[in-house]
Design an enzyme around this catalytic site. Structure first.
Site, PDB file in Angstrom:
ATOM      1  CB  CYS A 183     -20.233 -29.349  24.922  1.00  0.00           C
ATOM      2  SG  CYS A 183     -20.602 -30.691  23.812  1.00  0.00           S
TER       3      CYS A 183
ATOM      4  CB  CYS B 284     -26.385 -34.736  17.263  1.00  0.00           C
ATOM      5  SG  CYS B 284     -26.965 -33.872  15.806  1.00  0.00           S
TER       6      CYS B 284
ATOM      7  CB  CYS C 177     -27.163 -30.537  15.073  1.00  0.00           C
ATOM      8  SG  CYS C 177     -26.228 -31.332  16.363  1.00  0.00           S
TER       9      CYS C 177
END
Length: 140
Positions: free
Chosen positions: A89, A11, A85
């Site tokens: 990645c 996050c 959020c």
């Protein structure tokens, strides 16, 4: 996946949702899963309302600190879970990527954080059943 699967919760600030998820997974998996959490722009501290909400269920995250997301953390994880959020990645072949849409507890009181905490627990329980189920019980 290796004998012991590894999960990374991501996050942006690594101060609320990802910290609660990592704590739940650590608590509920009983050592069967390697757990990490990180954020692309880590906050200064874990959200006090998240700390209080987890303390209510007997899990102490007061000593945790937000950590920076690294490529190595993603590379070393079998499952990478973003927390709704908008964080992303790095993508590596063979990894499993999930996005859990969860309300942001930032700036909210404990009353608003409790249902987020409970939703995270439910999702973590499902994750454990999927990646690290307990074998069948034996009877004597």
């Amino acid at each position: 996946m290796a004998d012991k699967p590894s999960v990374l919760f991501v996050c942006v600030h690594n101060a609320g949702r990802s910290q609660m998820a990592a704590a739940w997974l650590t608590h509920l998996a009983g050592g069967r899963v390697e757990v990490r959490s990180a954020g692309s722009d880590p906050g200064d501290q874990v959200n006090p309302a998240a700390v209080a909400a987890m303390a209510e269920v007997g899990i102490d995250i007061s000593q945790e600190t937000p950590k920076i997301l690294t490529v190595d953390a993603v590379r070393e994880s079998d499952v990478c879970i973003t927390m709704g959020c908008g964080d992303t990645c790095p993508v590596f072949p063979g990894k499993r990527y999930l996005d859990w849409e969860l309300e942001d507890p930032a700036g909210q009181g404990i009353e608003a954080v409790r249902p987020i905490r409970d939703e995270i627990r439910t999702r973590v329980e499902g994750l454990i059943a999927d990646i690290a189920p307990v074998g069948p019980a034996t009877t004597a």
